[in-house]
Design a protein around this motif. Structure first.
Motif, PDB file in Angstrom:
ATOM      1  N   LEU A  45       0.821  -1.207   0.000  1.00 10.02           N
ATOM      2  CA  LEU A  45       0.000   0.000   0.000  1.00 10.02           C
ATOM      3  C   LEU A  45       0.859   1.264   0.000  1.00 10.02           C
ATOM      4  O   LEU A  45       0.587   2.211  -0.757  1.00 10.02           O
ATOM      5  CB  LEU A  45      -0.929   0.002   1.217  1.00 10.02           C
ATOM      6  CG  LEU A  45      -2.115  -0.969   1.175  1.00 10.02           C
ATOM      7  CD1 LEU A  45      -2.898  -0.906   2.478  1.00 10.02           C
ATOM      8  CD2 LEU A  45      -3.024  -0.654  -0.006  1.00 10.02           C
ATOM      9  N   SER A  46       1.894   1.286   0.842  1.00 12.58           N
ATOM     10  CA  SER A  46       2.753   2.468   0.900  1.00 12.58           C
ATOM     11  C   SER A  46       3.462   2.697  -0.429  1.00 12.58           C
ATOM     12  O   SER A  46       3.588   3.836  -0.894  1.00 12.58           O
ATOM     13  CB  SER A  46       3.778   2.333   2.034  1.00 12.58           C
ATOM     14  OG  SER A  46       4.609   1.194   1.831  1.00 12.58           O
ATOM     15  N   LEU A  47       3.913   1.606  -1.066  1.00 10.98           N
ATOM     16  CA  LEU A  47       4.615   1.737  -2.345  1.00 10.98           C
ATOM     17  C   LEU A  47       3.662   2.197  -3.445  1.00 10.98           C
ATOM     18  O   LEU A  47       4.015   3.059  -4.265  1.00 10.98           O
ATOM     19  CB  LEU A  47       5.255   0.403  -2.721  1.00 10.98           C
ATOM     20  CG  LEU A  47       6.319   0.441  -3.834  1.00 10.98           C
ATOM     21  CD1 LEU A  47       7.461   1.363  -3.445  1.00 10.98           C
ATOM     22  CD2 LEU A  47       6.841  -0.955  -4.112  1.00 10.98           C
ATOM     23  N   VAL A  48       2.444   1.644  -3.462  1.00 13.22           N
ATOM     24  CA  VAL A  48       1.449   2.050  -4.472  1.00 13.22           C
ATOM     25  C   VAL A  48       1.112   3.534  -4.325  1.00 13.22           C
ATOM     26  O   VAL A  48       1.037   4.270  -5.317  1.00 13.22           O
ATOM     27  CB  VAL A  48       0.180   1.184  -4.347  1.00 13.22           C
ATOM     28  CG1 VAL A  48      -0.962   1.800  -5.132  1.00 13.22           C
ATOM     29  CG2 VAL A  48       0.452  -0.228  -4.850  1.00 13.22           C
ATOM     30  N   VAL A  49       0.915   3.976  -3.084  1.00  8.63           N
ATOM     31  CA  VAL A  49       0.576   5.380  -2.848  1.00  8.63           C
ATOM     32  C   VAL A  49       1.715   6.293  -3.289  1.00  8.63           C
ATOM     33  O   VAL A  49       1.491   7.309  -3.966  1.00  8.63           O
ATOM     34  CB  VAL A  49       0.246   5.612  -1.358  1.00  8.63           C
ATOM     35  CG1 VAL A  49       0.119   7.108  -1.066  1.00  8.63           C
ATOM     36  CG2 VAL A  49      -1.050   4.906  -0.989  1.00  8.63           C
ATOM     37  N   ALA A  54       4.011   9.987  -7.363  1.00  8.34           N
ATOM     38  CA  ALA A  54       5.063  10.366  -8.305  1.00  8.34           C
ATOM     39  C   ALA A  54       4.512  10.558  -9.711  1.00  8.34           C
ATOM     40  O   ALA A  54       5.110  11.250 -10.533  1.00  8.34           O
ATOM     41  CB  ALA A  54       6.156   9.299  -8.317  1.00  8.34           C
ATOM     42  N   THR A  55       3.369   9.923  -9.992  1.00  7.72           N
ATOM     43  CA  THR A  55       2.783   9.983 -11.336  1.00  7.72           C
ATOM     44  C   THR A  55       1.674  11.016 -11.433  1.00  7.72           C
ATOM     45  O   THR A  55       1.569  11.726 -12.435  1.00  7.72           O
ATOM     46  CB  THR A  55       2.220   8.604 -11.728  1.00  7.72           C
ATOM     47  OG1 THR A  55       3.241   7.608 -11.539  1.00  7.72           O
ATOM     48  CG2 THR A  55       1.781   8.589 -13.183  1.00  7.72           C
ATOM     49  N   VAL A  61      -4.630  11.299  -6.740  1.00  4.59           N
ATOM     50  CA  VAL A  61      -4.389  10.043  -6.021  1.00  4.59           C
ATOM     51  C   VAL A  61      -5.487   9.793  -4.997  1.00  4.59           C
ATOM     52  O   VAL A  61      -6.057   8.697  -4.920  1.00  4.59           O
ATOM     53  CB  VAL A  61      -3.008  10.068  -5.333  1.00  4.59           C
ATOM     54  CG1 VAL A  61      -2.843   8.853  -4.423  1.00  4.59           C
ATOM     55  CG2 VAL A  61      -1.896  10.098  -6.368  1.00  4.59           C
ATOM     56  N   VAL A  62      -5.817  10.825  -4.192  1.00  5.05           N
ATOM     57  CA  VAL A  62      -6.867  10.677  -3.180  1.00  5.05           C
ATOM     58  C   VAL A  62      -8.207  10.371  -3.846  1.00  5.05           C
ATOM     59  O   VAL A  62      -8.972   9.504  -3.396  1.00  5.05           O
ATOM     60  CB  VAL A  62      -6.963  11.946  -2.316  1.00  5.05           C
ATOM     61  CG1 VAL A  62      -8.161  11.865  -1.369  1.00  5.05           C
ATOM     62  CG2 VAL A  62      -5.676  12.144  -1.517  1.00  5.05           C
ATOM     63  N   SER A  63      -8.497  11.071  -4.939  1.00  4.79           N
ATOM     64  CA  SER A  63      -9.770  10.861  -5.636  1.00  4.79           C
ATOM     65  C   SER A  63      -9.861   9.445  -6.195  1.00  4.79           C
ATOM     66  O   SER A  63     -10.908   8.788  -6.065  1.00  4.79           O
ATOM     67  CB  SER A  63      -9.912  11.877  -6.775  1.00  4.79           C
ATOM     68  OG  SER A  63      -9.910  13.207  -6.275  1.00  4.79           O
ATOM     69  N   TYR A  64      -8.790   8.963  -6.818  1.00  2.00           N
ATOM     70  CA  TYR A  64      -8.802   7.606  -7.378  1.00  2.00           C
ATOM     71  C   TYR A  64      -8.938   6.545  -6.286  1.00  2.00           C
ATOM     72  O   TYR A  64      -9.639   5.539  -6.454  1.00  2.00           O
ATOM     73  CB  TYR A  64      -7.529   7.358  -8.193  1.00  2.00           C
ATOM     74  CG  TYR A  64      -7.578   7.909  -9.598  1.00  2.00           C
ATOM     75  CD1 TYR A  64      -8.584   7.512 -10.483  1.00  2.00           C
ATOM     76  CD2 TYR A  64      -6.628   8.817 -10.044  1.00  2.00           C
ATOM     77  CE1 TYR A  64      -8.645   8.015 -11.775  1.00  2.00           C
ATOM     78  CE2 TYR A  64      -6.678   9.323 -11.336  1.00  2.00           C
ATOM     79  CZ  TYR A  64      -7.678   8.923 -12.196  1.00  2.00           C
ATOM     80  OH  TYR A  64      -7.732   9.424 -13.475  1.00  2.00           O
ATOM     81  N   LEU A  65      -8.251   6.756  -5.162  1.00  2.39           N
ATOM     82  CA  LEU A  65      -8.342   5.791  -4.071  1.00  2.39           C
ATOM     83  C   LEU A  65      -9.768   5.716  -3.517  1.00  2.39           C
ATOM     84  O   LEU A  65     -10.313   4.626  -3.307  1.00  2.39           O
ATOM     85  CB  LEU A  65      -7.363   6.161  -2.951  1.00  2.39           C
ATOM     86  CG  LEU A  65      -5.872   5.939  -3.239  1.00  2.39           C
ATOM     87  CD1 LEU A  65      -5.019   6.481  -2.098  1.00  2.39           C
ATOM     88  CD2 LEU A  65      -5.581   4.457  -3.446  1.00  2.39           C
TER      89      LEU A  65
END
Length: 216
Positions: A45-49, A54-55, A61-65
């Motif tokens: 999870l930490s690596l995916v976030v 980075a992308t 990121v928050v919206s997609y999650l």
């Protein structure tokens, strides 16, 4: 001092120490992979976030999650509702147990968290003052050397990339060290002795007025 207040201060310090110890043990269990499933989930999870940050932007990121979570929860809710309608059952809301669970943060837990954070903040500010105001010249020179190296690191990597590397190191280094402790300790001792010798020679060359002046 009032004995009651003194007792309360001692109790608060003990609680803070216990909370800090508990947090440290939990972190150590994760990085040493005592429970592979929990460590894998935390690392993944930490690596995916971090890779997502980075992308994409933080907002994306928050919206997609949240969108992914809602897609899963809404789909599951509709699925359970259809199953209940077909089977004519009255199981109720599929997330009823989770919705009825108390997720409020107890005041005592919050105070413990604040006390632990405050202890770290105070330790950091004292150390920063000692180094930046050159209480010890040699230690301040060490910090200057590290910051000089970090300028080169910053020129090659951005902040998110460094966080990704730190995350990988955080979850891999302790396990590698545990398996190769003897050899790594030998190299660390060798490097430490070389650094201490170099710093001692440097200090000997400094004028007497600005040599290390730690309190005895």
């Amino acid at each position: 001092m009032d004995p009651t207040a003194q007792s309360a201060d001692i109790s608060s310090s003990q609680n803070s120490a216990a909370a800090m110890k508990e947090s440290t043990l939990s972190a150590l269990e994760l990085v040493y992979w005592r429970d592979p499933k929990k460590s894998a989930v935390a690392f993944g999870l930490s690596l995916v976030v971090l890779v997502s940050l980075a992308t994409f932007s933080v907002i994306s990121v928050v919206s997609y999650l949240l969108l992914a979570f809602l897609c899963v929860s809404i789909t599951f809710r509709i699925y359970k509702s259809v199953i209940q309608a077909v089977q004519k059952s009255d199981d109720g809301h599929p997330f009823k147990a989770l919705m009825e669970r108390d997720i409020s943060v107890p005041a005592e837990t919050f105070r413990k968290g604040v006390d632990v954070s405050l202890a770290y903040v105070n330790r950091f500010t004292r150390q920063a003052r000692r180094l930046l105001l050159v209480e010890d010249l040699v230690d301040s020179l060490k910090l200057a050397g590290v910051m000089w190296l970090m300028t080169y690191v910053g020129a090659v990597f951005n902040g998110i990339t460094i966080l990704i590397l730190a995350d990988i190191i955080f979850f891999s280094t302790p396990l590698i060290y545990e398996k190769n402790k003897t050899q790594i300790d030998r190299y660390i001792d060798l490097i430490r002795s070389r650094v201490e010798e170099t710093m001692a020679k440097l200090q000997d060359k400094l004028p007497g007025a600005i040599k290390r002046t730690k309190a005895e």
